[in-house]
Design a protein around this motif. Structure first.
Motif, PDB file in Angstrom:
ATOM      1  N   LYS A   1       1.102  -1.255   0.053  1.00  0.00           N
ATOM      2  CA  LYS A   1      -0.028  -0.042  -0.044  1.00  0.00           C
ATOM      3  C   LYS A   1       0.828   1.194   0.043  1.00  0.00           C
ATOM      4  N   THR A   2       0.398   2.397  -0.505  1.00  0.00           N
ATOM      5  CA  THR A   2       1.036   3.724  -0.448  1.00  0.00           C
ATOM      6  C   THR A   2       1.138   4.055   1.154  1.00  0.00           C
ATOM      7  N   SER A   3       1.946   4.683   1.641  1.00  0.00           N
ATOM      8  CA  SER A   3       1.874   4.956   3.022  1.00  0.00           C
ATOM      9  C   SER A   3       1.346   6.519   3.124  1.00  0.00           C
ATOM     10  N   GLY A   4       0.658   7.227   2.150  1.00  0.00           N
ATOM     11  CA  GLY A   4       0.146   8.375   2.149  1.00  0.00           C
ATOM     12  C   GLY A   4       1.161   9.703   2.125  1.00  0.00           C
ATOM     13  N   GLY A   5       2.516   8.926   1.831  1.00  0.00           N
ATOM     14  CA  GLY A   5       3.458  10.224   1.655  1.00  0.00           C
ATOM     15  C   GLY A   5       4.427   9.401   0.631  1.00  0.00           C
TER      16      GLY A   5
ATOM     17  N   PRO B   1      -1.070  18.083   3.658  1.00  0.00           N
ATOM     18  CA  PRO B   1      -1.883  19.291   3.217  1.00  0.00           C
ATOM     19  C   PRO B   1      -3.003  18.611   2.095  1.00  0.00           C
ATOM     20  N   ARG B   2      -2.616  17.789   1.610  1.00  0.00           N
ATOM     21  CA  ARG B   2      -3.504  17.319   0.393  1.00  0.00           C
ATOM     22  C   ARG B   2      -4.530  16.304   0.737  1.00  0.00           C
ATOM     23  N   ALA B   3      -4.360  15.939   2.460  1.00  0.00           N
ATOM     24  CA  ALA B   3      -5.234  14.998   2.970  1.00  0.00           C
ATOM     25  C   ALA B   3      -5.260  13.696   2.031  1.00  0.00           C
ATOM     26  N   THR B   4      -3.967  13.285   1.888  1.00  0.00           N
ATOM     27  CA  THR B   4      -3.889  11.774   1.331  1.00  0.00           C
ATOM     28  C   THR B   4      -4.116  10.848   2.181  1.00  0.00           C
TER      29      THR B   4
ATOM     30  N   ASP C   1       0.367   7.371  -8.465  1.00  0.00           N
ATOM     31  CA  ASP C   1       0.883   8.460  -7.624  1.00  0.00           C
ATOM     32  C   ASP C   1       0.479   8.599  -6.585  1.00  0.00           C
ATOM     33  N   PRO C   2       1.217   8.339  -5.595  1.00  0.00           N
ATOM     34  CA  PRO C   2       0.370   8.557  -4.147  1.00  0.00           C
ATOM     35  C   PRO C   2      -0.414   9.789  -3.681  1.00  0.00           C
ATOM     36  N   ASP C   3      -0.257  10.805  -4.501  1.00  0.00           N
ATOM     37  CA  ASP C   3      -0.919  12.144  -4.191  1.00  0.00           C
ATOM     38  C   ASP C   3      -2.352  11.955  -4.897  1.00  0.00           C
TER      39      ASP C   3
END
Length: 331
Positions: free
Chosen positions: A169-173, A246-249, A263-265
């Motif tokens: 999974k993406t970490s969110g970062g 800031p993007r609420a990922t 792209d995790p963003d």
């Protein structure tokens, strides 16, 4: 400006959301109510991740621009339907942590300013023996998500040779997390040793891109495989957790084929519910088979380097090397 509270009917529960219009993510204009609604939208797969696990809440009561803190004990005033699990910290002190069992608990926690859910890798039936092996791939300065993906692909290769199935999974970062379901037959020390052995093998195969060095001064521009996330009371944000960016990922499950293209963003509070609707839960089969870590423990035992340092707040552990920064040790 404060806004009037709203009440949400969540199953058999009524969850009160105070100040629902409070902006939690100024860059995106995302409000507290939107975070609550997000968690209700992903409640089904998120509860598969959290159910029966003691869970630390990472709370941002003033939104992403405020200070965050980890809620490691059941908050005062919690509804009677919020269940708990008893855990022990490395010091031996006990605590009763939130143990999510239903969607209303997610909404209640989000109303408290919870962004990330940090579940322990154990079930409340046995909080001393993990049933999940987790690998945290953390890009160091000078590296990014693509570097973490490259290391994750080699990690997948090693897991496959061991007959283990990992779920990324993406970490969110900028990072990547990989989970492996294991049988709850080993304690935290053994599971951490297994992660060390796994990380060292990945490092051996790609020494210019991956590192297991605990000391930052030795890591260089590589991806750090953080073995200490397997230590007792160390947790990572769960799948489907909102992150304090800031993007609420959102830390989002993906397939291995998808990992190299995302792209995790692109995964955030506003987009992930549709992603779940279109793709389903890529980790839905995580619980289908539990594996052993015997071979990894054999690798660890055969490695004459032995153990690695624990985090600085831990009591001194048996067999642990000195916790002395290499540059200071040389001086």
């Amino acid at each position: 400006m404060a806004t009037q509270a709203v009440e949400l009917n969540v199953g058999e529960r009524v969850v009160r959301v105070s100040n629902p219009g409070k902006v939690y993510f100024p860059e995106r204009g995302i409000t507290k109510l939107q975070v609550v609604e997000y968690y209700l939208a992903v409640a089904e797969p998120l509860l598969r991740v959290l159910r029966d696990r003691p869970t630390t809440l990472k709370r941002y009561v003033d939104g992403v621009t405020g200070e965050a803190f980890y809620q490691k004990r059941l908050p005062k005033g919690a509804p009677e339907w919020v269940e708990t699990a008893r855990i022990k910290f490395p010091s031996g002190r006990p605590a009763d942590e939130v143990c999510p069992t239903e969607p209303a608990v997610l909404a209640w926690a989000a109303n408290l300013g919870t962004f990330d859910f940090h579940p322990w890798p154990v079930r409340r039936s046995d909080t001393d023996r993990p049933d999940e092996l987790r690998v945290d791939l953390d890009p160091q300065p000078g590296t990014d998500f693509r570097d973490a993906v490259a290391v994750a692909m080699v990690l997948r290769e090693v897991l496959g040779e061991l007959g283990l199935t990992g779920y990324p999974k993406t970490s969110g970062g900028r990072g990547v997390h990989v989970a492996v379901r294991i049988r709850p037959e080993w304690d935290f020390v053994d599971v951490r040793h297994a992660v060390i052995a796994l990380a060292r093998e990945v490092e051996r195969r790609m020494p210019d891109q991956a590192t297991t060095s605990w000391w930052k001064e030795e890591r260089g521009e590589k991806v750090f495989l953080d073995f200490n996330q397997a230590a007792r009371d160390r947790t990572i944000a769960s799948a489907w957790s909102v992150r304090g960016t800031p993007r609420a990922t959102v830390s989002t499950p993906v397939t291995w084929d998808h990992l190299s293209t995302v792209d995790p963003d692109d995964f955030d509070v506003l987009t992930v519910p549709k992603y779940l609707e279109e793709h389903g839960d890529p980790h839905a089969s995580l619980d289908d088979e539990a594996f052993g870590i015997e071979r990894l423990l054999e690798w660890y035992a055969a490695d004459d380097r032995g153990d690695m340092p624990y985090p600085p707040d831990y009591p001194k552990m048996p067999g642990e090397p000195p916790r002395v920064q290499p540059s200071r040790k040389r001086s």
